[in-house]
Design an enzyme around this catalytic site. Sequence first.
Site, PDB file in Angstrom:
ATOM      1  N   ARG A 190       0.963  -1.206   0.021  1.00  0.00           N
ATOM      2  CA  ARG A 190      -0.072   0.105  -0.066  1.00  0.00           C
ATOM      3  C   ARG A 190       1.051   1.441   0.113  1.00  0.00           C
ATOM      4  O   ARG A 190       1.012   2.164  -0.898  1.00  0.00           O
ATOM      5  CB  ARG A 190      -1.004  -0.240   1.183  1.00  0.00           C
ATOM      6  CG  ARG A 190      -2.168   0.966   1.046  1.00  0.00           C
ATOM      7  CD  ARG A 190      -1.758   2.530   1.586  1.00  0.00           C
ATOM      8  NE  ARG A 190      -1.219   2.390   2.959  1.00  0.00           N
ATOM      9  CZ  ARG A 190      -0.647   3.591   3.555  1.00  0.00           C
ATOM     10  NH1 ARG A 190      -0.728   4.579   2.691  1.00  0.00           N
ATOM     11  NH2 ARG A 190      -0.121   3.600   4.648  1.00  0.00           N
ATOM     12  N   ASP A 191       1.584   1.549   1.103  1.00  0.00           N
ATOM     13  CA  ASP A 191       2.285   2.674   1.300  1.00  0.00           C
ATOM     14  C   ASP A 191       3.549   2.842   0.352  1.00  0.00           C
ATOM     15  O   ASP A 191       3.977   3.903  -0.385  1.00  0.00           O
ATOM     16  CB  ASP A 191       3.008   2.820   2.836  1.00  0.00           C
ATOM     17  CG  ASP A 191       3.158   4.333   3.222  1.00  0.00           C
ATOM     18  OD1 ASP A 191       3.539   5.263   2.178  1.00  0.00           O
ATOM     19  OD2 ASP A 191       3.477   4.526   4.242  1.00  0.00           O
TER      20      ASP A 191
ATOM     21  N   HIS B  48       8.595   6.948   8.935  1.00  0.00           N
ATOM     22  CA  HIS B  48       9.317   6.953   8.142  1.00  0.00           C
ATOM     23  C   HIS B  48      10.851   7.232   8.499  1.00  0.00           C
ATOM     24  O   HIS B  48      11.133   7.771   9.391  1.00  0.00           O
ATOM     25  CB  HIS B  48       8.871   8.060   7.048  1.00  0.00           C
ATOM     26  CG  HIS B  48       7.407   7.473   6.270  1.00  0.00           C
ATOM     27  ND1 HIS B  48       7.528   7.324   4.989  1.00  0.00           N
ATOM     28  CD2 HIS B  48       6.231   7.135   6.973  1.00  0.00           C
ATOM     29  CE1 HIS B  48       6.248   6.886   4.700  1.00  0.00           C
ATOM     30  NE2 HIS B  48       5.688   6.886   5.793  1.00  0.00           N
TER      31      HIS B  48
ATOM     32  N   CYS C 124       4.532   9.705   0.950  1.00  0.00           N
ATOM     33  CA  CYS C 124       3.339  10.154   0.751  1.00  0.00           C
ATOM     34  C   CYS C 124       2.879  11.110  -0.370  1.00  0.00           C
ATOM     35  O   CYS C 124       3.687  12.147  -0.510  1.00  0.00           O
ATOM     36  CB  CYS C 124       2.937  10.980   2.157  1.00  0.00           C
ATOM     37  SG  CYS C 124       1.037  11.584   2.137  1.00  0.00           S
TER      38      CYS C 124
ATOM     39  N   ASN D 202       9.606   4.379   4.213  1.00  0.00           N
ATOM     40  CA  ASN D 202       9.518   3.934   5.150  1.00  0.00           C
ATOM     41  C   ASN D 202      10.428   3.239   6.080  1.00  0.00           C
ATOM     42  O   ASN D 202      11.673   2.650   5.122  1.00  0.00           O
ATOM     43  CB  ASN D 202       8.165   2.806   5.252  1.00  0.00           C
ATOM     44  CG  ASN D 202       6.880   3.509   5.165  1.00  0.00           C
ATOM     45  OD1 ASN D 202       6.333   3.594   5.838  1.00  0.00           O
ATOM     46  ND2 ASN D 202       6.458   3.603   3.961  1.00  0.00           N
TER      47      ASN D 202
ATOM     48  N   HIS E 283       4.437   3.852  13.154  1.00  0.00           N
ATOM     49  CA  HIS E 283       4.782   3.699  11.579  1.00  0.00           C
ATOM     50  C   HIS E 283       5.697   4.971  11.222  1.00  0.00           C
ATOM     51  O   HIS E 283       4.960   6.018  11.130  1.00  0.00           O
ATOM     52  CB  HIS E 283       3.394   4.038  10.826  1.00  0.00           C
ATOM     53  CG  HIS E 283       3.243   4.206   9.462  1.00  0.00           C
ATOM     54  ND1 HIS E 283       2.268   3.454   8.571  1.00  0.00           N
ATOM     55  CD2 HIS E 283       4.102   5.086   8.661  1.00  0.00           C
ATOM     56  CE1 HIS E 283       2.750   3.885   7.253  1.00  0.00           C
ATOM     57  NE2 HIS E 283       3.613   5.032   7.289  1.00  0.00           N
TER      58      HIS E 283
END
Lengths: 318, 318
Positions: free
Chosen positions: B17-18, B214, B245, B254, B212
């Site tokens: 996803r990210d 980065h 993002c 990340n 979470h």
Amino acid sequence: MKVPLPDRVTLTEICPRDGFQNIKTWIPSETKLQVIDRLIDAGLRSFEITSFVSPKAIPQMADAADVSAHVLKRIARDNLELDAVALAPNLRGATAAHAAGLSHISYVISASAAHNKANINRTHEESLADLDTIVKTYPGLHVTLSMSTVFGCPFVGAITVEQVLWLIEEGVKRGARDVALCDTIGVANPLQTAVLIDAVRATFPTLEIALHMHDTHGMALANMLVGLQRGVTRFETAAGGLGGCPFAPGAAGNAATEDTVNMLHRMGVATGVDLARHLRAVELIGEKIQPNLMGHLANARSYSEFDFWPKNKGESHG
Amino acid sequence: MKVPLPDRVTLTEICPRDGFQNIKTWIPSETKLQVIDRLIDAGLRSFEITSFVSPKAIPQMADAADVSAHVLKRIARDNLELDAVALAPNLRGATAAHAAGLSHISYVISASAAHNKANINRTHEESLADLDTIVKTYPGLHVTLSMSTVFGCPFVGAITVEQVLWLIEEGVKRGARDVALCDTIGVANPLQTAVLIDAVRATFPTLEIALHMHDTHGMALANMLVGLQRGVTRFETAAGGLGGCPFAPGAAGNAATEDTVNMLHRMGVATGVDLARHLRAVELIGEKIQPNLMGHLANARSYSEFDFWPKNKGESHG
């Protein structure tokens, strides 16, 4: 944090030694001195400025005496309180450093006998015998034990805590004043760092410990954090994240000074370094020495203008 | 460590996803599924597999339903206990995730109102109203509050702890079951992370927190370490260190799953992940999706064969 962090730490800037020695093409002395000058301008006051080693083994350090002379001149001119340290692996290096007018050396010795042999072609016994002679010959010389491969060796893997304690004891009883625990290949984990620091502290309660962490596996800042939590107040870091070890295949760069300063300042730990000015030194390194810088901040450049913390003002709901 | 570390943690793999959403060129669904399959093969059992968002805003996630169907089929076929989560920013996304057969969503909302507007074009009030409707419409759906910009916002800078606590309270009282604290732009420092976790724990003692982080400024592992020291047992990480993002300019990747696994395993914290197999998934990402991987371990590759710790056998003096 459970343990209060120190208010202030000393960063020893090792780019001019550990960083430059890993650059294969010759860096003109003038460029080296420009970088050192900018790093001094940024507020750094502790340096490994060069290495007194065989120019056959490490040609990049052949101008050790010139670099030392320049730095000593700058110290005198600006009346700086600056700790100018040179690495020396043996009596010959210590003699040369002393002759160059320096009063502080990093005496390099590997926790791993195999790496000591590969790195400086000596047994532990030979290294310790030279240390004896150095301290007796130059009683005013500040000798820091710069202990490589403390957290792991590229040739034998694990190094026991007992091995490290044994070597520190041998060094200290011969007159080494303090010790830098070096993760030469960048494989230490935070728990390991904590356990080793605790063991060294328990055995040598008054000995000053510094940490020197490479960032091969990305754990350098986490390891330094563990050091901070244990009251360690000196860290060896390199502008631009340069570094490695010519005799440790695959080792990546050091913790970048700018990444370390950024973390420390954001946590309210003072370093005396002006980050914006420091980044100008890093810029010069990128332009003239190593286009592929390894640190995070110099590559990101984003968000360094924001104060996220500790003021912690800003948007609130309502 | 003063505080014992957890024996085991859950890593939620967010690369699909990210990570993928930040790749500008279309990744064929087949490639996405190959990567996901290899990550499952490596032992990961918690995933953000996709995002149900407007394909106009994020074209890369247009195959969300297909990806979900594949993962659900694999779960059924191999009888896996696997938590397949999709990101959803609104009722429409939650409805689509539910229709695709998923029972767990990450409901994204930014601590910063400015970023919430830029990221998902909503006010906090609109986001919270939709959350209300989602929980009422799909009472069986596990809704995790995925809170962006908790540690800093690319538009307004600092975010107060009070702001974060307020938004968690608003989310929890509407039925969110747990919360992921996301450092969207990678600027959190370990002290800040500690302070925020402590504040959330003090206010919501039974709420499960995930981190979470980065790695923009290189502090991701240090921040996760602080979480571990406080008993956090879920971390969202991305294979290959992919991510960012789309609506947070300059944010870097990340924390790499492999770097995190390496640190955790070396400290004796279990993850269920087979690192060597995981690196095969990372290899595939490097070959087919993103040649410039951002994690440390995948680039270094050195020394991963050594056991430096915790066995800690090896060379000793004498």
